[in-house]
Structure formats: structure tokens, C-alpha cells
Design a protein around this motif. Structure first.
Motif, short mmCIF file in Angstrom:
data_model
loop_
_atom_site.label_atom_id
_atom_site.label_comp_id
_atom_site.label_asym_id
_atom_site.label_seq_id
_atom_site.Cartn_x
_atom_site.Cartn_y
_atom_site.Cartn_z
N LYS A 76 0.84 -1.20 0.00
CA LYS A 76 0.00 0.00 0.00
C LYS A 76 0.87 1.25 0.00
O LYS A 76 1.91 1.29 0.68
CB LYS A 76 -0.89 0.03 1.25
CG LYS A 76 -1.81 -1.16 1.42
CD LYS A 76 -2.58 -1.05 2.73
CE LYS A 76 -3.47 -2.26 2.96
NZ LYS A 76 -4.19 -2.16 4.27
N ALA A 77 0.43 2.25 -0.73
CA ALA A 77 1.05 3.57 -0.63
C ALA A 77 0.59 4.21 0.68
O ALA A 77 -0.59 4.13 1.04
CB ALA A 77 0.65 4.44 -1.82
N VAL A 78 1.51 4.84 1.41
CA VAL A 78 1.21 5.27 2.78
C VAL A 78 0.17 6.38 2.85
O VAL A 78 -0.51 6.54 3.87
CB VAL A 78 2.49 5.72 3.51
CG1 VAL A 78 3.47 4.57 3.64
CG2 VAL A 78 3.14 6.91 2.80
N GLY A 79 0.02 7.17 1.78
CA GLY A 79 -0.89 8.31 1.86
C GLY A 79 -2.15 8.17 1.04
O GLY A 79 -2.93 9.11 0.95
N GLU A 80 -2.39 7.00 0.45
CA GLU A 80 -3.55 6.81 -0.40
C GLU A 80 -4.73 6.25 0.40
O GLU A 80 -4.57 5.73 1.49
CB GLU A 80 -3.23 5.85 -1.56
CG GLU A 80 -2.22 6.40 -2.54
CD GLU A 80 -2.78 7.49 -3.43
OE1 GLU A 80 -4.01 7.70 -3.40
OE2 GLU A 80 -1.98 8.15 -4.12
N SER A 81 -5.92 6.36 -0.18
CA SER A 81 -7.12 5.79 0.43
C SER A 81 -8.05 5.35 -0.68
O SER A 81 -7.78 5.58 -1.86
CB SER A 81 -7.82 6.81 1.33
OG SER A 81 -8.20 7.95 0.57
N GLY A 82 -9.17 4.71 -0.29
CA GLY A 82 -10.15 4.31 -1.29
C GLY A 82 -9.74 3.10 -2.11
O GLY A 82 -10.35 2.81 -3.15
N GLY A 83 -8.70 2.36 -1.67
CA GLY A 83 -8.27 1.19 -2.41
C GLY A 83 -7.34 1.50 -3.57
O GLY A 83 -6.99 0.61 -4.35
N TYR A 84 -6.91 2.77 -3.68
CA TYR A 84 -6.00 3.16 -4.75
C TYR A 84 -4.56 2.97 -4.29
O TYR A 84 -4.25 2.96 -3.10
CB TYR A 84 -6.24 4.62 -5.15
CG TYR A 84 -7.62 4.88 -5.73
CD1 TYR A 84 -7.92 4.50 -7.04
CD2 TYR A 84 -8.61 5.48 -4.97
CE1 TYR A 84 -9.18 4.72 -7.58
CE2 TYR A 84 -9.88 5.71 -5.49
CZ TYR A 84 -10.16 5.33 -6.80
OH TYR A 84 -11.42 5.55 -7.32
#
Length: 498
Positions: free
Chosen positions: A360-368
Motif C-alpha cells: 500500500k502507498a502510505v498516503g492513499e485511500s479508497g483502495g488506490y
């Protein structure tokens, strides 16, 4: 719903009996009625970049997810502990920085976080509470325990769908509520408003009746339905940045009767877009001068600016130590094992086992910005390998979890789908958890991604008043209602109904 031996768990047995009595065609009609209700009431969400159109009905499943009273009591204690520690952490890093000085959390990890706001250094916030509204994602592990998957501390969304699911289910299946004693959730907007009003600045001209508004980015935002719904339910004004102005470090709302002072802003706008004079200069969503008014203590924001540093997925790995540092307690709810790509040893382990990891990218949300190793192609893994090596600070990895499942109504048939749970915690004068939350469902068969933007949906979440799954006698309900407590612990409730 079932044990490994295909026996319905005690708290699901009444629901099983109800479902077995229903004709499959009746279930289909009920699902269609629920979908029609969502359409008529405009219960939608937005998918950015979709070729099929952006506005969609929020997918809902009619079979509720049931949580026994003793399990909810554990969740409540764990989330209260976690949010208390995270608020202490945020105050510390923006003031004394003890946890950084003592090396419990690396200083470079905090200062390299894109959500750390140096402008917040030394600024006091009401009641020293930075996170007033939190939505924490929980998953059930194979041993039956709940663990925290991630914290959402900036502008958590989804609570309107929790309320809509309950409203629709009560309309479609009114008889099902007769078999259970279920805690109500429809008092959440009033609890939210009470939390917001408790944050009013000390110099407010009307401290007992502060002017509260909900700040939205506008109709193009994916959660705009929720913004309008919550503002309506709380009885507060829904405003955009252009509806507010700042004069002499005081925020005013434009009205037909002239400017009206604003005391509390429930903002659904990210930090970057709040004030073009302080943050992004190219933004027209915010209010010029808002940060100066905030810094002067003339307006309160929920949540506070700069809270995103605590839901950075790399900082998440340190939350158990944060709890021990500030509260001198062991975590009640555990983290999912997390590998930091900035650690060379952990990075090498992950790169050697990408097909088994979730990255996971540390600053992303929403499953992106996410790779699910077991469901990925070699090309996708090679792509993420290059990304990790280029920016190791920007990624974490976790083992692929065997998420728990629940029965769902799929095309008229009952099938198993993966789920998680997002309870909502409010912190003002007191901590309030509405018993339940948003159970998110991975509607695509075999999928582990529950986000609505990635094809997920939701279902109603029932927290039982008693562990046996049977309705309480009216006298029992009345007695428990006197002190606001029941089997689920010290949860603020509003009456005996569900």
C-alpha cells in the motif's frame, strides 16, 4: 454466520430461521425494493475516471452482519484506547515532541510525512483533541479476534451509508427486528452535533448555541450525498468555501441577512485545500485567511489540521508502541503485521515475497495505490517493485489476510463474500461510539477489496444488546436505558428502539 461445522452461531440462529422461511423470489423483490429506495433518496457515491459514468447507487446487501454484545464491548474499549493515545501523540508531536526525543517513533518518519503540518507547531486546539471524528477499519482474523487494518483520522466518510442501510432494512424487513434486541444507530447525527458544539471557541458570542457549519468541496465530491445528508440531519448549514469569508481573523458566513459569525466548521475538505493563503495557492475550494482565524482561536475545525500524520500507513506500524508510551497499557486491539519499506531488511523480505503480500502507498485511500500479491500479474509486481525501490518511504506491506466472510444476497442467491468493519468514534466532552458501523463488502467473488470505488458495497451491522441474540423484555430495556449502558458497555444511546 456459521461455524466450521456448518452450524449457525447462536446469535445468527433467529436470522437463519427468518431467511429459511422466505421465498427466493421474495428476497429478490426485497433487494429490488431496497435498490429503488436508494435511488429515490439519492443515496449515491462517485467513481472518478469511470467510463460508465461517475454517479452510482451505493450497493447494499440485505442480510445484516451481527456482532454479539461481548465482542462489541471489546471493540469499544479498544477503539477508545486507540483514539485517546493517537490524540496524545498528535498533541505531543506538534508541541513538546517527547516521543520523538525518546526515539519511540523516528523523527525522520514524522517530518517526511506529507500530512505533517509545520504550521501547526505550538497551536493549541480545543480540549487538546485533534481527532474528533474517526473511522477505524477493523478485520476479523482467523482466530476470531478483531484487528485494526488502518485508521482514518482526516475526513472519514461512510457514516451516512451506515444510517441508510439501517433505515432501508427496517423498511424492507420490519419483522426481522422483532427477533433481536439491536442497539439503535439513528442518533448518530445528534451525537455528532453535540461533539461539534463542544468545540466552540471560548470567545464565541453564543457559547451555548455556537454556529456550526459543514464545509464541503461541492457537488463533484464522491461523498457529497453524505455531506448534504449529515448537514440536514444535524440542522446545520452546508457551505462551500465561497460561502465563507474572513475579516479581522473571524470567520463569517454569507447570508441574506448579512454576515453571520461561524464558530465551528465540520470540514470535509483536505488540509491542502482549506486556505489558499497558507496551503495550495491554486485551490478555489477553501477560504482565504481561514488558517489565521484558526490559529487565533476564533474558529474550531473538526478534525484539526495536521491529523493526517497519524493515519500515515507507516506511522500505523508504531501505534502499539504509541499506546504503551502514552497510556502505559498494552493495545486491546492489535495491528496487522506491517513491513516498512524504509527498513532494508524488511524491504528485502517483501521484495522476495511480493506474490504473498499486500503493498500500500502510505498516503492513499479508497483502495488506490495498492497491490494485492496473490491476485496480481508479474507485470504488476515488477511495477510495484520499481516503485518501492524508487520511493521506499512511500510504501508499506502486509501479509495477505484471510478476511472473514458473511452471507450476501448476490443475484437472488445467498453467497459468501469478504467483509470488514468501520465503526465511527466521536471525541469531544466524552467518547461516543454508535453501536455498529459500516460493514463493507467485497461484492466481487473472491475479491479482498471492500472499497466502494473498487466495486465494494455495504450491509447493515447489528450490535446485540444481549449475547443470546434474543430480544430483551421491555423492562430490561428500560432499566438498561436509565444509565445509558447495556451489554455493549458505556455507549451513548437514545431510547430502547432499534
Amino acid at each position: 454466520m456459521f461455524t466450521a461445522h456448518d452450524v449457525a452461531r447462536p446469535h445468527y440462529q433467529a436470522l437463519q430461521r427468518t431467511l429459511l422461511r422466505l421465498d427466493p423470489e421474495e428476497l429478490r423483490r426485497s433487494q429490488q425494493a431496497a435498490d429503488l429506495t436508494f435511488l429515490q433518496e439519492g443515496i449515491t457515491f462517485t467513481v472518478y475516471g469511470s467510463k460508465e459514468g461517475t454517479e452510482r447507487i451505493f450497493p447494499n446487501d440485505l442480510i445484516p452482519r451481527i456482532i454479539p454484545a461481548h465482542e462489541w464491548a471489546q471493540i469499544e474499549r479498544g477503539l477508545t484506547q486507540r483514539l485517546t493515545a493517537l490524540n496524545l501523540f498528535l498533541r505531543d508531536i506538534y508541541h513538546e515532541g517527547r516521543i520523538l526525543t525518546e526515539g519511540v517513533v523516528p523523527r525522520e518518519l514524522i517530518y517526511s510525512c506529507k500530512h505533517f503540518r509545520r504550521e501547526m507547531r505550538g497551536i493549541n486546539v480545543p480540549r487538546d483533541i485533534y481527532v474528533n471524528i474517526c473511522g477505524t477499519d477493523l478485520v476479523r482474523l482467523p482466530d476470531g479476534s478483531f484487528a485494526v487494518l488502518e485508521d482514518n483520522l482526516r475526513v472519514p466518510s461512510g457514516v451516512s451509508y451506515m444510517l441508510a442501510n439501517r433505515k432501508v432494512l427496517k423498511r424492507v424487513f420490519p419483522s426481522m427486528f422483532q427477533d433481536y434486541g439491536v442497539w439503535p444507530v439513528d442518533h448518530y447525527p445528534q451525537a455528532l452535533l453535540a461533539t461539534l458544539r463542544s468545540l466552540a471557541p471560548e470567545n464565541s458570542p453564543y457559547p451555548q448555541d455556537p454556529t456550526t457549519v459543514l464545509l464541503t468541496p461541492g457537488v463533484s465530491n464522491s461523498a457529497y450525498f453524505e455531506h448534504t445528508f449529515l448537514a440536514q440531519q444535524m440542522g446545520v448549514e452546508l457551505v462551500e468555501g465561497r460561502d465563507l469569508l474572513v475579516h479581522d481573523n473571524v470567520v463569517y458566513m454569507r447570508t441574506t441577512a448579512g454576515p453571520r459569525r461561524v464558530d465551528v466548521i465540520y470540514r470535509r475538505v483536505d488540509d491542502d485545500f482549506l486556505d489558499p493563503l497558507c496551503f495550495r495557492r491554486d485551490s478555489i475550494l477553501g477560504v482565504p485567511g481561514l488558517f489565521n482565524a484558526y490559529r487565533a482561536g476564533n474558529v474550531s475545525l473538526a478534525n484539526a489540521i495536521g491529523t493526517g500524520v497519524a493515519d500515515d500507513k507507516a506511522v500505523y506500524a508504531y501505534v502499539p508502541e504509541i499506546i504503551r508510551f502514552y497510556l502505559n497499557e498494552d493495545p486491546i486491539l492489535q495491528n496487522v503485521p506491517t513491513f516498512l519499506m524504509s527498513n532494508e531488511k524488511q524491504r528485502d523480505h517483501v521484495l522476495g515475497n511480493l506474490e504473498q503480500m499486500v503493498v500500500k502507498a502510505v498516503g492513499e485511500s479508497g483502495g488506490y495505490g495498492m497491490l494485492i500479491g496473490p491476485h496480481s500479474s508479474q507485470q504488476q509486481r515488477d511495477d510495484f517493485r520499481a516503485r518501492i525501490l524508487a520511493e521506499p518511504r512511500n510504501y508499506i506491506a502486509q501479509p495477505t489476510l484471510a478476511l472473514s466472510c458473511a452471507p450476501c444476497l448476490i443475484d437472488g442467491e445467498v453467497e459468501s463474500r469478504h467483509i470488514d468493519l468501520r465503526p465511527y468514534i466521536l471525541m469531544g466532552e466524552k467518547v461516543t461510539l454508535v453501536p455498529g458501523g459500516l460493514t463493507r463488502v467485497a461484492l466481487r467473488k473472491g475479491s479482498l477489496v471492500v472499497n466502494s470505488s473498487q466495486g465494494g458495497g455495504s450491509k447493515d451491522t447489528w450490535v446485540l444488546r444481549a449475547d443470546d441474540g434474543h430480544a430483551l423484555k421491555p423492562a430490561d430495556v428500560a432499566v438498561k436505558g436509565l444509565n445509558g449502558k447495556g451489554a455493549a458497555g458505556s455507549v451513548a444511546t437514545s431510547g430502547a428502539g432499534s
